[in-house]
Design an enzyme around this catalytic site. Structure first.
Site, PDB file in Angstrom:
ATOM      1  N   LYS A  93      16.504 -12.972  -0.287  1.00 16.03           N
ATOM      2  CA  LYS A  93      16.117 -14.089   0.574  1.00 16.03           C
ATOM      3  C   LYS A  93      17.328 -14.824   1.124  1.00 16.03           C
ATOM      4  O   LYS A  93      17.417 -15.108   2.323  1.00 16.03           O
ATOM      5  CB  LYS A  93      15.198 -15.033  -0.209  1.00 16.03           C
ATOM      6  CG  LYS A  93      14.556 -16.097   0.644  1.00 16.03           C
ATOM      7  CD  LYS A  93      15.424 -17.334   0.687  1.00 16.03           C
ATOM      8  CE  LYS A  93      14.791 -18.398   1.570  1.00 16.03           C
ATOM      9  NZ  LYS A  93      15.648 -19.592   1.623  1.00 16.03           N
ATOM     10  N   ASP A 107      10.470 -16.316   1.664  1.00 16.45           N
ATOM     11  CA  ASP A 107      10.470 -17.164   0.474  1.00 16.45           C
ATOM     12  C   ASP A 107       9.021 -17.387   0.047  1.00 16.45           C
ATOM     13  O   ASP A 107       8.101 -16.843   0.649  1.00 16.45           O
ATOM     14  CB  ASP A 107      11.143 -18.503   0.782  1.00 16.45           C
ATOM     15  CG  ASP A 107      10.556 -19.136   2.018  1.00 16.45           C
ATOM     16  OD1 ASP A 107       9.330 -19.132   2.150  1.00 16.45           O
ATOM     17  OD2 ASP A 107      11.313 -19.615   2.870  1.00 16.45           O
TER      18      ASP A 107
END
Length: 412
Positions: free
Chosen positions: A269, A288
């Site tokens: 991420k 996320d």
DNA sequence: TAACACCCTGTTAT
DNA sequence: AATAACAGGGTGT
């Protein structure tokens, strides 16, 4: 401190192309501060850049230190020796670069809306959300701080980093503005303990170790700059070729993402955030918990019991959005992410409207996504077990087949 | 591959 | 009111 302040200048920009009040608050950059009513300021590239916006223009002004700064700014950019004569002032170029203004955002919104009913529904209240082109090093550290954290605390942490380790650029109303510290500055042994004391938690170690690694990579920030999209290079850098577009992204993007993973505190991420907002890779889609929830709520991704955000689902979601939105998928993703931020909840579409839309989509498509996820999982396993490039190519094919199946189902 | 710990803080639940 | 539980733009083991 002696300074030189430029006049306010203006650049014609519509709110459809850029809305700073949204873009600067949506969690891309953690360093902009309100310096006055409707005025935003941040220390960038050796100056304080201040911005105002009205419906016709973006107004900008720079404050340069005229005495030498304590340590050089974080990039070997033209700002290393800030020009103080108006004709050499590169602030206009900096603004255009920082806000990626050569990209036609209105056109992209239209394109995304034409292929995605959910985007069409949510985007109107969030016009002008634009991906910034931030300094890669600053982006990296900022998003290392972001793990398992709130935007407000991330901002405090980044601000502390600059206050304690970054060069002082100047003041506005007595408030000091510091530029972002260099890797060398953060690679000193005492940094980890100090950051811990400042409340960075376990990220203190990540930041220190990453600073050491980047500093050791060699000549300043050349390593990070080398991961930039060459078609959209770092401020003041040269250009080149980015590679061919596929639904897993261009080769340059995949390489940058993979290399970033070697740094401490950098997982998929964070690597995607750096790729998108610091390195100019527009296809990067950071997934996320929030984006995962959006994918489940609005794009029919697995809502089953064991449907956590695994490595496999991560790739499935990112690839799905790239297929849906195209080469600037990361830009579209940012619009929907922003639309879901609590800070902007006053603009949310009513629940009734959303529910109606979700039902429509569900009728068209149901099982397809679940299948997509399973295929993606298998493909990812292969990547981990056999790291050679031949296998990786097979993985790409597997992903593409999955996608084609899905698009067929959608049409039937 | 699936848990679990990791630092800390503001918010929500008892 | 005080305190527990939890999530918040995840990552490393």
């Amino acid at each position: 401190m002696a300074v030189r302040t430029t006049d306010w200048r203006k650049l014609p920009v519509t709110l459809t192309e850029l809305c700073i009040n949204t873009t600067l608050r949506c969690g891309q950059s953690f360093r902009w501060r309100k310096s006055a009513e409707d005025e935003w300021s941040c220390a960038i590239h050796g100056r304080i850049l201040s911005l105002r916006q009205d419906p016709e223009c973006l107004h900008y002004r720079a404050i340069f230190p005229t005495t030498s700064v304590p340590s050089p700014p974080p990039s070997t950019s033209p700002s290393a020796t800030p020009s103080i004569t108006p004709d050499k002032d590169d602030t206009l170029a900096l603004v255009k670069h920082y806000f990626n203004l050569s990209t036609n955002l209105g056109q992209l919104y239209e394109q995304w809306a034409s292929v995605d009913p959910n985007f069409k529904k949510r985007a109107p209240k969030f016009a002008g959300v634009r991906i910034l082109r931030q300094d890669p090093w600053e982006t990296l550290i900022g998003f290392i701080c972001s793990s398992n954290n709130h935007i407000s605390r991330i901002s405090t942490m980044v601000s502390n980093l600059c206050l304690h380790y970054g060069p002082l650029i100047g003041h506005i109303d007595g408030v000091p503005y510091h530029d972002f510290p260099t890797p060398e500055t953060l690679a000193k042994p005492e940094v980890e303990a100090h950051l811990s004391k400042l409340g960075f938690g376990y990220r203190a170690k990540y930041i220190y170790k990453t600073a050491v690694m980047v500093a050791e990579k060699g000549d300043g920030l050349d390593w990070l700059d080398g991961l930039c999209n060459p078609e959209s290079p770092a401020f003041g850098k040269d250009f080149g070729e980015a590679g061919e577009w596929t639904e897993t992204g261009r080769e340059g993007y995949r390489k940058a993402h993979q290399e970033l993973l070697a740094l401490h505190g950098v997982g998929p991420k964070v690597a995607d955030c750096v790729c998108l907002m610091g390195l100019g890779w527009s296809e990067s889609v950071p997934v996320d918990t929030h984006v995962w929830q959006i994918a489940q709520r609005d794009y029919r991704f697995g809502k089953g019991k064991n449907s956590g955000l695994t490595a496999a689902t991560y790739n499935a979601v990112a690839n799905h959005f790239r297929r849906l939105w195209g080469k600037e998928a990361g830009w579209a993703h940012s619009v929907l992410f922003t639309a879901d931020l609590k800070a902007f909840s006053e603009r949310l579409v009513s629940k009734a409207e959303v529910k109606e839309e979700a039902t429509k989509i569900k009728v068209e498509d149901d099982v397809a996504i679940a299948e997509n996820t399973i295929k993606g999982r298998k493909a990812t396993t292969k990547t981990i077990k056999r790291a050679d490039k031949e296998e990786e190519h097979n993985v790409l094919e597997a992903e593409e087949k999955t996608v084609r199946r899905r698009s067929k189902r959608l049409k039937t």
